[in-house]
Scaffold this motif. Structure first.
Motif, mmCIF file in Angstrom:
data_model
loop_
_atom_site.group_PDB
_atom_site.id
_atom_site.type_symbol
_atom_site.label_atom_id
_atom_site.label_comp_id
_atom_site.label_asym_id
_atom_site.label_seq_id
_atom_site.Cartn_x
_atom_site.Cartn_y
_atom_site.Cartn_z
ATOM 1 N N VAL A 68 0.833 -1.209 0.000
ATOM 2 C CA VAL A 68 0.000 0.000 0.000
ATOM 3 C C VAL A 68 0.865 1.256 0.000
ATOM 4 O O VAL A 68 0.710 2.134 -0.855
ATOM 5 N N VAL A 69 1.787 1.360 0.960
ATOM 6 C CA VAL A 69 2.553 2.607 1.084
ATOM 7 C C VAL A 69 3.546 2.783 -0.051
ATOM 8 O O VAL A 69 3.832 3.917 -0.473
ATOM 9 N N ALA A 70 4.090 1.678 -0.581
ATOM 10 C CA ALA A 70 4.942 1.798 -1.765
ATOM 11 C C ALA A 70 4.100 2.201 -2.971
ATOM 12 O O ALA A 70 4.567 2.915 -3.861
ATOM 13 N N GLY A 71 2.854 1.751 -2.984
ATOM 14 C CA GLY A 71 1.953 2.135 -4.067
ATOM 15 C C GLY A 71 1.711 3.623 -4.142
ATOM 16 O O GLY A 71 1.417 4.161 -5.219
ATOM 17 N N PHE A 72 1.870 4.319 -3.000
ATOM 18 C CA PHE A 72 1.735 5.773 -3.022
ATOM 19 C C PHE A 72 2.751 6.400 -3.976
ATOM 20 O O PHE A 72 2.486 7.441 -4.580
ATOM 21 N N GLY A 73 3.919 5.777 -4.095
ATOM 22 C CA GLY A 73 4.926 6.281 -5.025
ATOM 23 C C GLY A 73 4.486 6.137 -6.469
ATOM 24 O O GLY A 73 4.699 7.032 -7.291
ATOM 25 N N TRP A 74 3.867 4.993 -6.780
ATOM 26 C CA TRP A 74 3.310 4.815 -8.125
ATOM 27 C C TRP A 74 2.226 5.865 -8.382
ATOM 28 O O TRP A 74 2.139 6.421 -9.468
ATOM 29 N N PHE A 75 1.411 6.102 -7.366
ATOM 30 C CA PHE A 75 0.343 7.098 -7.472
ATOM 31 C C PHE A 75 0.923 8.464 -7.827
ATOM 32 O O PHE A 75 0.460 9.134 -8.754
ATOM 33 N N ALA A 76 1.945 8.891 -7.088
ATOM 34 C CA ALA A 76 2.556 10.201 -7.332
ATOM 35 C C ALA A 76 3.238 10.255 -8.692
ATOM 36 O O ALA A 76 3.177 11.274 -9.390
ATOM 37 N N ASP A 77 3.874 9.160 -9.084
ATOM 38 C CA ASP A 77 4.550 9.131 -10.377
ATOM 39 C C ASP A 77 3.560 9.222 -11.522
ATOM 40 O O ASP A 77 3.894 9.679 -12.617
ATOM 41 N N SER A 78 2.326 8.794 -11.287
ATOM 42 C CA SER A 78 1.289 8.899 -12.311
ATOM 43 C C SER A 78 0.674 10.289 -12.342
ATOM 44 O O SER A 78 0.501 10.892 -13.403
ATOM 45 N N VAL A 79 0.351 10.806 -11.149
ATOM 46 C CA VAL A 79 -0.402 12.052 -11.043
ATOM 47 C C VAL A 79 0.392 13.270 -11.512
ATOM 48 O O VAL A 79 -0.089 14.057 -12.339
ATOM 49 N N TRP A 80 1.604 13.429 -11.014
ATOM 50 C CA TRP A 80 2.300 14.698 -11.233
ATOM 51 C C TRP A 80 2.877 14.863 -12.634
ATOM 52 O O TRP A 80 2.785 15.952 -13.200
ATOM 53 N N PRO A 81 3.445 13.831 -13.260
ATOM 54 C CA PRO A 81 3.821 14.013 -14.667
ATOM 55 C C PRO A 81 2.617 14.244 -15.576
ATOM 56 O O PRO A 81 2.714 14.948 -16.580
ATOM 57 N N LEU A 82 1.465 13.646 -15.213
ATOM 58 C CA LEU A 82 0.239 13.825 -15.994
ATOM 59 C C LEU A 82 -0.311 15.235 -15.851
ATOM 60 O O LEU A 82 -0.997 15.750 -16.748
ATOM 61 N N LEU A 83 0.010 15.880 -14.741
ATOM 62 C CA LEU A 83 -0.603 17.160 -14.405
ATOM 63 C C LEU A 83 -0.341 18.249 -15.440
ATOM 64 O O LEU A 83 -1.231 19.041 -15.766
ATOM 65 N N SER A 84 0.887 18.298 -15.963
ATOM 66 C CA SER A 84 1.211 19.367 -16.913
ATOM 67 C C SER A 84 0.318 19.306 -18.141
ATOM 68 O O SER A 84 0.021 20.341 -18.755
ATOM 69 N N GLY A 85 -0.136 18.110 -18.502
ATOM 70 C CA GLY A 85 -1.069 17.994 -19.612
ATOM 71 C C GLY A 85 -2.483 18.379 -19.223
ATOM 72 O O GLY A 85 -3.212 18.995 -19.998
ATOM 73 N N LEU A 86 -2.873 18.033 -17.980
ATOM 74 C CA LEU A 86 -4.236 18.321 -17.533
ATOM 75 C C LEU A 86 -4.511 19.818 -17.397
ATOM 76 O O LEU A 86 -5.610 20.289 -17.686
ATOM 77 N N ILE A 87 -3.525 20.568 -16.944
ATOM 78 C CA ILE A 87 -3.747 22.005 -16.704
ATOM 79 C C ILE A 87 -3.276 22.858 -17.874
ATOM 80 O O ILE A 87 -3.379 24.086 -17.816
ATOM 81 N N LEU A 88 -2.793 22.238 -18.929
ATOM 82 C CA LEU A 88 -2.140 22.967 -20.007
ATOM 83 C C LEU A 88 -3.037 24.041 -20.629
ATOM 84 O O LEU A 88 -2.654 25.212 -20.730
ATOM 85 N N THR A 89 -4.244 23.652 -21.024
ATOM 86 C CA THR A 89 -5.112 24.598 -21.731
ATOM 87 C C THR A 89 -5.491 25.809 -20.888
ATOM 88 O O THR A 89 -5.293 26.957 -21.324
ATOM 89 N N PRO A 90 -6.023 25.650 -19.673
ATOM 90 C CA PRO A 90 -6.374 26.834 -18.885
ATOM 91 C C PRO A 90 -5.167 27.678 -18.478
ATOM 92 O O PRO A 90 -5.281 28.900 -18.364
ATOM 93 N N VAL A 91 -4.015 27.051 -18.265
ATOM 94 C CA VAL A 91 -2.822 27.815 -17.897
ATOM 95 C C VAL A 91 -2.338 28.663 -19.076
ATOM 96 O O VAL A 91 -1.911 29.813 -18.907
ATOM 97 N N ILE A 92 -2.420 28.117 -20.273
ATOM 98 C CA ILE A 92 -2.056 28.886 -21.470
ATOM 99 C C ILE A 92 -2.989 30.083 -21.628
ATOM 100 O O ILE A 92 -2.550 31.201 -21.939
ATOM 101 N N TYR A 93 -4.280 29.868 -21.386
ATOM 102 C CA TYR A 93 -5.239 30.966 -21.482
ATOM 103 C C TYR A 93 -4.891 32.105 -20.517
ATOM 104 O O TYR A 93 -5.034 33.281 -20.850
ATOM 105 N N GLU A 94 -4.411 31.770 -19.336
ATOM 106 C CA GLU A 94 -4.150 32.781 -18.315
ATOM 107 C C GLU A 94 -2.780 33.435 -18.459
ATOM 108 O O GLU A 94 -2.641 34.654 -18.308
ATOM 109 N N PHE A 95 -1.749 32.646 -18.761
ATOM 110 C CA PHE A 95 -0.383 33.170 -18.746
ATOM 111 C C PHE A 95 0.199 33.422 -20.132
ATOM 112 O O PHE A 95 1.275 34.014 -20.243
ATOM 113 N N HIS A 96 -0.443 32.933 -21.180
ATOM 114 C CA HIS A 96 -0.048 33.231 -22.562
ATOM 115 C C HIS A 96 1.417 32.846 -22.843
ATOM 116 O O HIS A 96 2.289 33.690 -23.032
#
Length: 521
Positions: A68-96
């Motif tokens: 379970v606790v080692a799985g948290f590392g897999w969780f973080a490795d999935s979430v944070w690299p994926l994040l730049s794609g998830l927020i890309l469109t609204p961040v571009i709209y705001e910061f140009h």
């Protein structure tokens, strides 16, 4: 291996017969990957003794908690690299700014994290790295949500990457150090946490980005574009919560293989006994038994000193790297794994980091490019990734397929679905092909993240994981650079990614080691 390096003939450690080979002294030892020879026979003999002790204790509650606790590392490795794609469109709209620069910042941080934490856990041990990565990730993730401009956001996202980049290399080494050989397939199934990370991240992003974001760059500022900030706050908070469970609730034992590898055999034996007591079991392992192989070879007194905070190997040198290339077979295996990770890293970055943009741009052609539809589709794709972890865990144990065959098949199918997505003429067709891609690619990553640490010896496992992760992150950095000069509205990135992944599947068949049915050392 010579009889002089075999452990005590009086050992009572006896793992299941399907994972053992006979000893000339009448006991049995788990068959290991390096049964045909290893450059350090003393370490190999000790590793076999430790493998037997862990197999005798069996799969108990400590290992399941660690799952379970080692799985948290897999969780973080999935979430944070994926994040730049998830927020890309609204961040571009705001910061140009030019979109690929955000992915570039993230991947540079991930590269630094992969290098530092991977090598460090072979030098100073696993515990402090295991307990630090999630904390760094969560703190800077929360801070990134308050970014006033793109430069600040990029810098903080890079720092998030420094923490997140160490999760997979360290956590896979930690988990593999404590599970019996009969349950090594669980390292593949740990990718379920990676899939759950994608799903949870997409579920959180769907309402936040869809309902609290600008619909265009016109008049877009912080007051009407809080969705991506809420997402960062939420994910940062979740990551810190997971770190708290790791740090305050679960007590990680230091790796016995790491301790034995630096000459601290007595401490390694004590860890094995602590593991047995935690699981409600007993073990027959003694210090004399573990030290027996080393008595044949004179050991430097400095290797057994306990009064030093750092071990004799606690310095930056090339010894851990050289050990991974000690024989021709090991050099070929290590080199091929580095190439595999680099190729797949480039392919996935070209495609995954810009998947929301691709779905939105294709959706615009099909008439359904809203943020709601885009992020709904991401949730659907994440759902299809979840069963892939269990499918991968089953496939790696199938005779005649094993780890290598599973990696080759899943890579080939991933490439096929990528190519098929270019034939989509409706939004639903594109979504359907991407569902197939999500399932196969998650299976591919599940096997890839497991086979590498299984092949590397424990005393150099962090370094080996670091070399492969560094290759992945280096090529991932190339992905955004290529994207800066490519037209992402075309299918070119998909063709490139598909070809690279299929080639990686072919290379996997040439790996000289097959971990199925054999114990890692």
């Amino acid at each position: 291996m010579s009889s002089s390096l075999d452990p005590s003939p009086h050992t009572r450690l006896t793992p299941p017969p399907e994972y053992t080979q006979p000893s000339k002294y009448g006991s049995a030892y788990p068959i290991d990957l390096y049964e045909d020879g290893y450059d350090d026979p003393v370490y190999q003999a000790k590793a076999r003794i430790l493998n037997c002790a862990i197999q005798e204790i069996g799969m108990g509650k400590y290992q399941w908690y660690l799952f379970v606790v080692a799985g948290f590392g897999w969780f973080a490795d999935s979430v944070w690299p994926l994040l730049s794609g998830l927020i890309l469109t609204p961040v571009i709209y705001e910061f140009h700014f030019n979109g690929p620069f955000l992915s570039l910042a993230s991947n540079i941080g991930l590269l630094v994290g992969a290098i530092f934490w991977s090598f460090a856990c072979d030098i100073w041990g696993r515990r402090w790295a295991f307990n630090s990565t999630l904390f760094i990730t969560g703190v800077f993730g929360l801070a990134a949500g308050g970014s006033p401009n793109f430069v600040t956001l990029a810098a903080l996202i890079a720092m998030v990457g420094v923490g997140a980049g160490g999760n997979m290399p360290v956590d896979s080494a930690v988990f593999l150090d404590f599970i019996p050989a009969s349950h090594q397939y669980l390292l593949t199934i740990l990718s379920i946490w990676w899939c759950l990370g994608q799903l949870i991240c997409s579920l959180i992003a769907w309402p936040l980005i869809a309902n609290f974001s600008c619909t265009s760059a016109e008049n877009c500022d912080r007051s009407n574009n809080m969705g991506w900030r809420y997402l960062l706050f939420a994910l940062g908070g979740i990551t810190l919560f997971l770190w708290g469970l790791r740090f305050f609730i679960f007590t990680l034992l230091e790796s016995p293989r790491f301790l034995s590898g630096i000459g601290k055999d007595a401490e390694a034996v004590e860890i094995i006994h602590q593991l047995a007591r935690y699981n409600g079991k007993t073990t027959s392992l003694t210090v004399e038994e573990l030290e027996a192989p080393g008595r044949i070879r004179d050991m430097s007194p400095s290797r057994t000193q306990r009064d030093n905070i750092l071990s004799k190997d606690s310095k930056y040198n090339a010894n851990h790297i050289k050990a991974l290339f000690a024989t021709g077979k090991m050099a070929w295996s290590t080199s091929l794994l580095i190439v595999l990770w680099g190729i797949i890293g480039l392919a996935s970055t070209l495609y995954n980091n810009f998947l929301p943009y691709l779905l939105a741009s294709r959706g615009a052609v099909f008439g359904d490019s809203s943020l709601y539809i885009t992020y709904r589709n991401l949730v659907i794709l994440s759902v299809f990734g979840v069963p892939a972890a269990f499918l991968a865990g089953w496939a790696v144990e199938v005779p005649c397929i094993g780890r290598k065959g599973s990696l080759a098949i899943s890579s080939a199918l991933t490439g096929v679905f990528l190519y098929a997505s270019t034939t989509a003429r409706t939004s639903n067709q594109l979504l359907g092909w991407n569902c197939g891609y999500a399932c196969c690619s998650n299976m591919m990553y599940g096997v890839l993240y497991a086979i590498s640490p299984e092949i590397f010896p424990a005393k150099d496992r962090g370094t080996g994981n670091g070399l492969t992760a560094t290759a992945q992150r280096m090529f991932s950095v190339m992905g955004p650079v290529i994207a800066l000069y490519a037209n992402l509205a075309t299918a070119v990135p998909v063709y490139i990614a598909g070809g690279l992944v299929m080639f990686a599947g072919f290379l996997a068949l040439w790996l000289p080691y097959e971990p199925r049915g054999k114990a890692s050392i």
